[in-house]
Design a protein around this motif. Structure first.
Motif, short mmCIF file in Angstrom:
data_model
loop_
_atom_site.label_atom_id
_atom_site.label_comp_id
_atom_site.label_asym_id
_atom_site.label_seq_id
_atom_site.Cartn_x
_atom_site.Cartn_y
_atom_site.Cartn_z
N MET A 140 0.83 -1.20 0.00
CA MET A 140 0.00 0.00 0.00
C MET A 140 0.87 1.26 0.00
SD MET A 140 -3.00 -0.91 -0.16
CE MET A 140 -3.71 -2.53 -0.22
N LEU A 141 1.88 1.26 0.86
CA LEU A 141 2.76 2.43 0.93
C LEU A 141 3.48 2.64 -0.40
CD1 LEU A 141 4.22 1.89 4.51
CD2 LEU A 141 3.00 3.92 3.76
N GLY A 142 3.93 1.53 -1.00
CA GLY A 142 4.67 1.63 -2.25
C GLY A 142 3.78 2.09 -3.39
N LEU A 143 2.59 1.48 -3.48
CA LEU A 143 1.72 1.76 -4.61
C LEU A 143 1.10 3.16 -4.55
CD1 LEU A 143 -0.13 -1.63 -5.15
CD2 LEU A 143 1.72 -0.62 -6.49
N THR A 144 1.22 3.84 -3.41
CA THR A 144 0.66 5.18 -3.34
C THR A 144 1.74 6.26 -3.39
OG1 THR A 144 0.61 4.88 -0.96
CG2 THR A 144 -1.48 4.67 -2.11
N SER A 145 3.01 5.86 -3.53
CA SER A 145 4.02 6.93 -3.46
C SER A 145 4.98 6.95 -4.64
CB SER A 145 4.77 6.84 -2.13
OG SER A 145 5.24 5.55 -1.91
N TRP A 146 4.54 6.47 -5.82
CA TRP A 146 5.43 6.49 -6.97
C TRP A 146 5.26 7.72 -7.84
CZ3 TRP A 146 2.25 6.82 -11.10
CH2 TRP A 146 0.98 6.26 -10.97
N GLY A 147 4.29 8.59 -7.48
CA GLY A 147 3.92 9.70 -8.36
C GLY A 147 5.07 10.64 -8.71
N VAL A 148 5.74 11.16 -7.67
CA VAL A 148 6.83 12.11 -7.90
C VAL A 148 7.91 11.45 -8.74
CG1 VAL A 148 8.59 13.51 -6.78
CG2 VAL A 148 6.35 13.27 -5.72
N ASN A 149 8.21 10.20 -8.38
CA ASN A 149 9.23 9.45 -9.08
C ASN A 149 8.95 9.33 -10.58
OD1 ASN A 149 10.57 6.57 -9.69
ND2 ASN A 149 11.63 7.74 -8.12
N ALA A 150 7.71 8.98 -10.91
CA ALA A 150 7.35 8.84 -12.31
C ALA A 150 7.56 10.15 -13.06
CB ALA A 150 5.89 8.39 -12.43
N ARG A 151 7.19 11.26 -12.43
CA ARG A 151 7.35 12.56 -13.08
C ARG A 151 8.81 12.91 -13.30
NH1 ARG A 151 3.29 17.03 -10.71
NH2 ARG A 151 1.37 16.17 -11.58
N VAL A 152 9.63 12.66 -12.27
CA VAL A 152 11.05 12.98 -12.38
C VAL A 152 11.70 12.15 -13.49
CG1 VAL A 152 13.27 12.86 -11.19
CG2 VAL A 152 11.26 13.70 -9.98
N VAL A 153 11.42 10.85 -13.50
CA VAL A 153 12.00 9.97 -14.51
C VAL A 153 11.57 10.41 -15.91
CG1 VAL A 153 12.03 7.62 -15.42
CG2 VAL A 153 12.21 8.01 -12.97
N ARG A 154 10.29 10.71 -16.05
CA ARG A 154 9.78 11.14 -17.36
C ARG A 154 10.52 12.37 -17.85
NH1 ARG A 154 6.05 14.97 -18.65
NH2 ARG A 154 5.05 14.76 -20.69
N ALA A 155 10.68 13.36 -16.96
CA ALA A 155 11.36 14.59 -17.35
C ALA A 155 12.79 14.29 -17.80
CB ALA A 155 11.37 15.57 -16.19
N GLN A 156 13.46 13.39 -17.09
CA GLN A 156 14.83 13.02 -17.44
C GLN A 156 14.88 12.35 -18.82
OE1 GLN A 156 17.93 13.20 -15.87
NE2 GLN A 156 16.86 14.81 -14.77
N VAL A 157 13.94 11.41 -19.01
CA VAL A 157 13.92 10.68 -20.27
C VAL A 157 13.69 11.63 -21.44
CG1 VAL A 157 12.74 8.90 -21.61
CG2 VAL A 157 13.18 8.55 -19.18
N LEU A 158 12.77 12.59 -21.22
CA LEU A 158 12.46 13.54 -22.28
C LEU A 158 13.73 14.27 -22.74
CD1 LEU A 158 9.07 15.19 -21.29
CD2 LEU A 158 9.56 13.58 -23.13
#
Lengths: 317, 302
Positions: free
Chosen positions: B169-187
């Motif tokens: 539960m803790l993991g599945l609710t806290s990936w949001g910031v991470n996804a955004r940061v990774v996306r920006a890097q990949v871009l």
């Protein structure tokens, strides 16, 4: 501008239903029977539970339940399983207190945090900055619920200058703010200290970013006073990301409110949420989630609108 | 014609090899910079101490964490019980040591869950763009705009409170910031020459993502991971404090603080000491994460 707001509000609608449906799905898929907490066991044995379940609509497919509950809500007829009162009324009763101390906390966090960030950013990596940054990191690491207990220990148990729980003296009625004030000091302080480190850290890094821009050098070379450069040219532009943090902080604040309200015994939204979850009071949980979603969506919109005030280059189309 | 092409290709291959080689020296310089940062060093020492505590708890704890001795209930700190005892006569110090075995792994595993989900979503979203990006980012927006603690409270209260459930539960609710940061890097990375080079050599999207893009976001991931562990440990504490996290008698700093909440006047030590453990553990992760971030920031090379 008006068109922009209308379009944004329209875009919010699917997100709103998305959030509420997903959270309803999660709640309904979880084990647990609301009926078990609605009546004492001896009553439960006597009544026909299937009829009751049918009455409450618990036998319908989950999407149907969701639609029915939403429809009931918008007609003002959604009734809490537990309290037997409209969920909307229950929230409206408890909202002012939560809103009061969360807004106070935001104001205090800004009033205290912005000057500290300014001092830090003007001389980054100086001794003072290092001390302030370690302080901010420490603030970020303090468990709020623990801090609340320590404050109670010091100010209520030892010094006996602040009341430990409740919102007003025993016997006093009404909404006299002056009577409530002592009761709000510690909750507000805990929540403020929870926000402060984020405000300081974001403002500082944003300011440092801005102060290294060309237009700051231009302003300095024009011979403007350092204060004018930093406050007018620096801070104003640095505030844009900070405003977005305030928007992002709102959901976090609601969580903080849950803890603070349970510790200080404040009859706010947070405690309502804990009880509703424990009792599987589905209508209540759904309404609270809707409420939270609306708060967050609206605060996001307001954040975007504030952007245009701070930076005229940002045009919302 | 063919010869020209092979020449080009070998240059590209050489460029790629160079890119890989500099990575080694970069990480050495990075380590040197970290060790010059006193805050990060203090954090690392504290962190090692906590890891040691968690591993060695059975050997250094003076009492069994769940051993109740009613005769010894609510004893103030003394030579026998360094941090006193709780309402059931359990030794606070021993329980706090064992709690490190619970809270730190919960923090780390939940971080891993969040990281895996966040990285996958960020990579896919950033690399492919288009409708995939659109859907995944709207999902991320939803998660980020949701009061997570609120949601967690509801879910954990409803879905049982075993530790694996809590981690998930803790993991599945806290990936949001991470996804955004990774996306920006990949871009930004996918426009770089070395990615272009790999693509023109005919590397598959999977290979480009894993071999050329992913290694370049690892440093940022490490920073995020460290700070996330701190956050998750605090949230777990909050949930346990409210009684919907780690269930007693298993000790967690959060539920130990909560044990003492009602006893403040009679026995302050029951809450105060576990809180100090929780604070120190969180700050150690935060100090290390912050130090890593400073060390990674090229603007800060003094």
């Amino acid at each position: 501008m008006r068109n922009y707001i209308i379009r944004r509000v329209l875009q919010m609608i699917p997100v709103f239903f998305g959030i509420t449906f997903i959270s309803f799905l999660i709640i309904r898929l979880a084990p647990g029977d609301p009926i078990a907490t609605m009546y004492p066991p001896e009553v439960l044995d006597r009544i026909n539970q299937d009829v009751l379940r049918e009455q409450l609509g618990l036998n319908d497919p989950i999407p149907v339940q969701y639609v029915k509950m939403m429809a009931q809500f918008f007609n003002g007829e959604l009734i809490s399983f537990q309290e037997r009162l409209p969920t909307f009324t229950l929230i409206a009763e408890r909202l002012p207190i939560t809103l009061l101390f969360t807004l106070l906390a935001i104001v205090f966090a800004l009033v205290i945090g912005l000057p500290i960030a300014l001092i830090s950013a003007i001389r980054p990596y100086s001794k003072l900055d290092n001390v302030l940054m370690v302080g901010a990191l420490a603030g970020l690491s303090v468990p709020q619920y623990w801090l609340a207990l320590v404050l109670i220990l010091v100010f209520s148990e030892q010094l006996r200058i602040l009341p430990a729980s409740g919102v007003r003296p025993v016997g006093a009625g009404g909404d006299s703010v002056s009577a409530m004030l002592p009761y709000l000091i510690m909750p507000t302080a805990v929540l403020t200290l929870g926000l402060l480190p984020s405000v300081i850290r974001y403002t500082r890094s944003s300011l440092m970013d801005v102060l290294s821009q060309d237009y700051i050098r231009t302003a300095r070379s024009k011979g403007l006073q350092e204060r004018t450069v930093i406050v007018l040219h620096g801070l104003r532009n640095a505030l844009i990301p900070v405003v977005s943090i305030i928007g992002a902080i709102f959901p976090v604040l609601l969580g903080g409110a849950v803890l603070v309200e349970s510790i200080f015994g404040l009859p706010g939204i947070g405690r309502l949420a804990v009880r509703a979850a424990q009792n599987r009071d589905f209508p209540m949980v759904l309404t609270l989630n809707m409420f939270a979603a609306v708060m967050v969506l609206v605060s996001n919109l307001v954040t975007d609108l504030i952007y245009t005030r701070l930076d005229p280059r940002i045009r919302l189309e | 014609m063919t010869r020209v092409q092979t020449a080009d290709t070998s240059q590209l291959v050489a460029a790629l090899r160079d890119a890989n080689r500099t990575r080694g020296t970069r990480s050495r310089r990075f380590a040197a910079r970290i060790l010059k940062n006193p805050r990060a060093v203090v954090g690392m020492i504290l962190l090692l101490l906590f890891c040691f505590m968690a591993v060695a708890a059975p050997f250094i704890a003076p009492y069994e964490p769940e051993a109740q001795r009613i005769a010894d209930r609510l004893k103030p700190p003394s030579a026998d019980h360094w941090m006193g005892t709780d309402a059931l006569g359990r030794d606070i110090f021993s329980r706090a040591l064992y709690a490190a075995q619970i809270s730190i792994p919960i923090g780390i595993f939940a971080m891993v869950v969040a990281l895996v989900v966040g990285v996958c979503i960020g990579l896919l979203s950033g690399y492919y763009g288009g409708w995939i990006d659109n859907i995944l980012m709207r999902l991320t927006d939803m998660l980020l705009s949701f009061p997570i603690f609120f949601l967690l409270l509801t879910i954990t209260a409803l879905f049982g409170r075993t530790i694996p459930v809590l981690i998930l539960m803790l993991g599945l609710t806290s990936w949001g910031v991470n996804a955004r940061v990774v996306r920006a890097q990949v871009l930004s990375l996918k426009e770089k020459e070395f990615v272009e080079a790999a693509r023109s050599l005919g590397a598959s999207p999977g290979r480009i993502i894993m071999r050329h893009i992913f290694p370049n976001i690892v440093p940022i991931l490490i920073v995020d991971a460290t700070l996330r562990v701190a956050l998750v440990i605090l949230i777990e504490g909050g949930l346990s404090f409210l009684g919907v996290g780690v269930q007693p008698p298993t000790p967690s700093w959060g539920n130990m603080i909560s044990d003492g909440g009602a006893l403040l006047r009679r026995a302050w030590w029951v809450s105060v000491f576990p809180g100090i453990f929780l604070f120190l553990c969180t700050i150690s992760f935060n100090l290390v994460g912050d130090g890593l971030r400073d060390a990674l920031d090229p603007q800060l090379q003094r």
